[in-house]
Design an enzyme around this catalytic site. Structure first.
Site, mmCIF file in Angstrom:
data_model
loop_
_atom_site.group_PDB
_atom_site.id
_atom_site.type_symbol
_atom_site.label_atom_id
_atom_site.label_comp_id
_atom_site.label_asym_id
_atom_site.label_seq_id
_atom_site.Cartn_x
_atom_site.Cartn_y
_atom_site.Cartn_z
ATOM 1 N N ASP A 78 -2.405 -1.212 -4.071
ATOM 2 C CA ASP A 78 -2.706 0.175 -4.384
ATOM 3 C C ASP A 78 -1.372 0.905 -4.407
ATOM 4 O O ASP A 78 -0.823 1.260 -3.360
ATOM 5 C CB ASP A 78 -3.644 0.748 -3.324
ATOM 6 C CG ASP A 78 -3.936 2.221 -3.518
ATOM 7 O OD1 ASP A 78 -3.399 2.815 -4.480
ATOM 8 O OD2 ASP A 78 -4.690 2.785 -2.703
ATOM 9 N N TYR A 108 0.872 -1.175 0.000
ATOM 10 C CA TYR A 108 0.000 0.000 0.000
ATOM 11 C C TYR A 108 0.911 1.229 0.000
ATOM 12 O O TYR A 108 1.407 1.668 1.037
ATOM 13 C CB TYR A 108 -0.928 -0.017 1.224
ATOM 14 C CG TYR A 108 -1.834 1.173 1.327
ATOM 15 C CD1 TYR A 108 -2.376 1.772 0.200
ATOM 16 C CD2 TYR A 108 -2.158 1.716 2.570
ATOM 17 C CE1 TYR A 108 -3.209 2.869 0.295
ATOM 18 C CE2 TYR A 108 -2.995 2.816 2.689
ATOM 19 C CZ TYR A 108 -3.517 3.388 1.538
ATOM 20 O OH TYR A 108 -4.341 4.490 1.641
#
Length: 253
Positions: free
Chosen positions: A144, A105
């Protein structure tokens, strides 16, 4: 084999919307989650047949990652072994006999790019981390990554130029990463596809209008690409402001 990556934007909230059944319905070998936003003991996920690995942020209700996998790894590593970057639960690495699997992330550069310098440093450290792993065996990393690489990867590139996730710095860093021996799996299969996004703002009916960004990826070491069968964006799966992305491969374990 099937791999899934999904920024769920808060595990406790999405659990109430049927997350466990959605994850089981994927019938995936491994499921990588980002932005779990919880601490140890605050929630449990029932997924029979899966090993669970969690990395929590020291800051409550922030960031965090998890991997659920049917295949027990040889070794599990949390973080990047860099104290500056290992307080927010952003990385988990599973080592298998023939490859590494990483969920990441990536930090957002923030409003007014207040965290762009931190993000730039992160990009350098993460690139060196995956490059070093790749000297040992191929790497699959996903998550992400908080960058739309090219103009084709977001709906409104001109009005979003130099905003977080579409700065020249972030895009150049991602280019450098790919040039160091990795492939953006979705663009490998769909080099010219437009309107393919994985994140939409909650404002302005962005998802209904498909005014989105492609910032969720599976990135694969080049030597492993011959064993990659396909990549997908599962835009019909609801529950978060992101949708899951998928990687399909030959048997790797």
């Amino acid at each position: 084999m099937k791999f899934i990556s999904w920024n769920i934007n808060g595990l406790r909230a999405i659990l109430k919307r049927g997350l466990e059944q959605t994850l089981l319905d994927f019938e995936a070998d491994a499921i990588c989650l980002q932005e779990t936003k919880l601490q140890a003991g605050q929630a449990t996920v029932s997924l029979p047949g899966y090993h669970q690995f969690w990395n929590y942020s020291e800051r409550p209700g922030y960031a965090g990652t998890a991997i659920f996998t049917k295949h027990e790894p040889i070794q599990v590593t949390y973080g990047l072994n860099e104290p500056e970057f290992d307080h927010e639960g952003r990385v988990i690495t599973l080592e298998y006999q023939n490859y590494y699997l990483i969920t990441s992330y990536t930090p957002n550069s923030g409003q007014e790019l207040k965290r762009l310098a931190f993000r730039n440093d992160w990009d350098q450290v993460f690139r060196e981390y995956v490059k070093q792993l790749a000297t040992n065996k191929p790497v699959i990393f996903c998550g992400d990554l908080n960058v739309a690489h090219e103009e084709i990867d977001l709906k409104n590139p001109k009005t979003n130029h130099q905003r977080a996730g579409f700065t020249d710095t972030e895009r150049a860093n991602f280019t450098t990463l790919l040039k160091s021996g990795f492939t953006d799996s979705f663009r490998h299969f769909y080099p010219d596809a437009t309107g393919q996004y994985s994140w939409w703002s909650y404002r302005f009916n962005a998802r209904q209008n498909n005014a989105g960004w492609r910032i969720d990826y599976f990135v694969v070491s080049n030597p492993l690409m011959s064993q990659i069968q396909g990549a997908k964006i599962l835009s019909n799966v609801m529950g978060s402001d992101h949708c899951p992305v998928e990687l399909d491969t030959d048997e790797l374990v």
